[in-house]
Scaffold this active site. Structure first.
Site, PDB file in Angstrom:
ATOM      1  N   ALA A 131     -35.466 -26.646   6.145  1.00  0.00           N
ATOM      2  CA  ALA A 131     -36.409 -26.172   5.031  1.00  0.00           C
ATOM      3  C   ALA A 131     -37.755 -26.301   5.095  1.00  0.00           C
ATOM      4  CB  ALA A 131     -35.887 -26.666   3.665  1.00  0.00           C
ATOM      5  N   GLU A 189     -15.045 -19.487   7.633  1.00  0.00           N
ATOM      6  CA  GLU A 189     -14.774 -20.842   7.295  1.00  0.00           C
ATOM      7  C   GLU A 189     -14.169 -20.988   5.986  1.00  0.00           C
ATOM      8  OE1 GLU A 189     -18.393 -23.102   7.785  1.00  0.00           O
ATOM      9  OE2 GLU A 189     -18.396 -23.029   9.935  1.00  0.00           O
ATOM     10  N   HIS A 239     -16.995 -33.647   2.261  1.00  0.00           N
ATOM     11  CA  HIS A 239     -16.252 -32.922   3.627  1.00  0.00           C
ATOM     12  C   HIS A 239     -15.017 -33.118   3.730  1.00  0.00           C
ATOM     13  CE1 HIS A 239     -15.808 -30.428   7.139  1.00  0.00           C
ATOM     14  NE2 HIS A 239     -17.004 -29.994   6.927  1.00  0.00           N
ATOM     15  N   HIS A 290     -20.647 -35.407   1.819  1.00  0.00           N
ATOM     16  CA  HIS A 290     -21.301 -34.496   2.732  1.00  0.00           C
ATOM     17  C   HIS A 290     -22.571 -34.116   2.092  1.00  0.00           C
ATOM     18  CE1 HIS A 290     -21.445 -31.792   5.988  1.00  0.00           C
ATOM     19  NE2 HIS A 290     -21.276 -30.693   5.277  1.00  0.00           N
ATOM     20  N   ARG A 313     -20.159 -26.087  -2.984  1.00  0.00           N
ATOM     21  CA  ARG A 313     -21.043 -25.313  -1.963  1.00  0.00           C
ATOM     22  C   ARG A 313     -19.982 -24.675  -0.963  1.00  0.00           C
ATOM     23  NH1 ARG A 313     -23.008 -25.800   3.152  1.00  0.00           N
ATOM     24  NH2 ARG A 313     -22.816 -27.996   3.256  1.00  0.00           N
TER      25      ARG A 313
HETATM   26  C1  SIN Z   1     -19.086 -27.981   9.076  1.00  0.00           C
HETATM   27  O1  SIN Z   1     -19.489 -27.599  10.107  1.00  0.00           O
HETATM   28  O2  SIN Z   1     -17.930 -28.094   8.556  1.00  0.00           O
HETATM   29  C2  SIN Z   1     -20.426 -28.534   7.859  1.00  0.00           C
HETATM   30  C3  SIN Z   1     -21.209 -27.021   7.907  1.00  0.00           C
HETATM   31  C4  SIN Z   1     -21.550 -27.021   6.342  1.00  0.00           C
HETATM   32  O3  SIN Z   1     -21.652 -28.059   5.591  1.00  0.00           O
HETATM   33  O4  SIN Z   1     -21.405 -26.205   5.739  1.00  0.00           O
END
Ligand code: SIN
Length: 515
Positions: free
Chosen positions: A16, A116, A244, A350, A385
């Protein structure tokens, strides 16, 4: 007191801050970037493994928007999400691919893409599991080629300079609150320098180190939020801290095991190899992060187990070592061959979805102060997020903040006369600092973690109120160094997160409160 003057001061050297610097420097402005680490590679950007949202085949901004809104548990600011979806993919091309020449893995003419958690399309592009590192190195190379950009390592911001706090002109109090730079400790020679700037851009990253277990580097101590808070800038959504789901569970500490593994088919299983995520969400292991993290936590409690497991052994060893070289080597060094055995995983702090409140161009509630990247709250992420949107947000808000910072002329040339800096001279007891960090980390982890309750939050509030006030007293009389500045910030930000959590009216997304 030493003073330095620049057009644009950027605090932080992640994607950023870099993006804002590039945009401002290309228009001829003098840009000064400071980072508190000794190394140029610091913060969360170089650690980002998974990738960055670009666009999938037969994808659209509307579909990306829908996924972001759903992951965000209905708490996103829709205008900000539209802004991201409209400008994000174009800026990936213009800045990352064309300007910085960052590499992404290719598939014929196009880029390889992975899905993802909570993405309805495969739209995340990547460079193996080193996407952030690759982007960061390309950005640094580019910035170092620009004559009007100065990068200062080993410089830690102490506080933002504001009219009301630092001007000796008593009538400045009637001006609209504004920031005119930052007081900075140059750790190379232990001198305090006032960096005066027409515009200041906070890009100081995350807060992971406030928690006992985190995927974040040691410098992620919530500095930007603390400084903005003390300066009187509006902060919001601070209670939405994302965990995470899959950090390596190992005695040496946590390490991110990218969500991209699940995107490539890795299974989330218990010690007996049984998949359990379908019991929690129809998307299984690719459900939104808050849901997967809580499911793992719940399963650990139910099975009285220290961790769950991520199993990618169905893939070939060569494929794994090429697709996930960082993770493969890291785990191998710890004695785990991920091509042969499942990876022990647990959730870890995270990402902070909240932060210093900003508008679509990164402006905060203080004039002449911008915030970009994780330190900012743009409203895009709502209460949770969506994976691989953080680098994209860095890019979009970095770009617009850099642009606005050079265009907006509002009061930008007023630099008030300043109070002399008064520095304490007491040496700080490092054992006391270590103890206070342990209190912060344990309090946040145990009382304000994945599963919260009003009772736990109130206990945390009492602990952190006292601690923050003690730390502030120590800070006032101490000879400054990195440790006391970071601790002061950590204590302040932890307290701000707890305050936001106790005041929040509903359990939502990452702020999960049991009755
Ligand atoms: C990941 O690779 O799982 C982390 C990426 C993220 O936080 O968006």
């Amino acid at each position: 007191m030493n003073q330095k003057k620049t057009d644009i001061l950027i605090i932080g050297l992640g994607l950023a801050g870099m993006t804002a610097a590039i945009i401002a420097a290309k228009k001829g402005k003098k840009v000064t970037i400071i980072t508190k680490t000794k190394e140029l590679s610091s913060g969360n950007t170089p650690l980002a493994q998974g990738g960055i949202v670009y666009k999938g085949i037969e994808d659209s901004p509307e579909e990306l928007k829908k996924d972001i809104l759903e992951a965000g548990s209905g708490h996103c600011w829709e205008e900000a999400v539209d802004h991201l979806c409209e400008h994000g993919p174009g800026l990936v091309k213009e800045i990352l691919i064309e300007t910085l020449k960052a590499n992404f893995d290719k598939d014929g003419d196009g880029y390889k893409r992975v899905s993802e958690g909570a993405h309805s399309k495969s739209r995340v592009i990547y460079k193996a599991d080193q996407t952030g590192k690759n982007i960061h190195q390309s950005g640094l190379k580019y910035l170092q080629s620009l004559e009007n950009v100065e990068i200062l390592t080993n410089h830690i911001a102490i506080d933002l300079l504001t009219f009301s706090h630092h001007s000796t002109a008593s009538t400045d109090i009637y001006k609209k609150p504004a920031c005119f730079g930052a007081m900075v400790l140059d750790k190379n020679n232990n001198s305090v320098v006032a960096f005066l700037a027409s515009k200041t851009i906070l890009a100081s990253g995350g807060i992971g180190q406030l928690f006992l277990h985190t995927t974040n580097p040691k410098e992620a101590t919530g500095d930007g939020i603390a400084m903005a808070w003390r300066a009187g800038a509006r902060c919001f959504n601070l209670h939405y801290v994302q965990f995470h789901p899959t950090a390596l569970y190992h005695p040496s500490g946590r390490f991110l095991i990218s969500e991209a593994l699940r995107g490539e088919g890795a299974k989330l299983v218990n010690a007996k190899g049984r998949e359990f995520m379908q019991e929690y969400h129809k998307l299984g292991a690719l459900a939104p992060r808050d849901i997967v993290s809580r499911a793992i936590h719940n399963q650990m409690l139910k099975e009285e187990s220290d961790c769950m497991f991520l199993d990618i052994t169905e893939k070939d060893k060569e494929w794994i070592a090429k697709r996930f070289p960082t993770i493969y080597k890291y785990c191998l060094n710890k004695g785990i061959d991920i091509s042969q055995e499942p990876i022990p995983v647990v959730p870890a702090a995270h990402y902070n979805c909240g932060g210093v409140g900003v508008n679509l161009v990164g402006k905060t509630s203080l004039k002449r102060l911008y915030a970009v990247g994780e330190v900012a709250c743009t409203g895009v992420h709502g209460a949770n997020r969506l994976a691989s949107t953080s680098l994209l947000e860095c890019l979009v808000w970095g770009y617009f903040a850099g642009k606005d910072a050079i265009e907006d002329k509002d009061d930008a040339d007023y630099f008030p006369p300043m109070h002399q800096w008064e520095q304490g001279n007491q040496m700080i007891d490092t054992a006391q600092i270590a103890q206070e960090w342990l209190t912060i980390k344990n309090t946040m982890w145990n009382l304000a973690g994945l599963i919260r309750s009003q009772e736990k939050l109130h206990t945390a509030m009492n602990i952190l109120r006292n601690l923050q006030s003690d730390v502030e007293k120590t800070y006032q009389k101490s000879k400054l160094n990195n440790n006391i500045i970071s601790l002061r910030n950590g204590a302040q930000t932890a307290l701000a997160i707890i305050s936001a959590s106790t005041e929040a009216r509903q359990s939502c997304g990452t702020h999960y409160v049991e009755d």
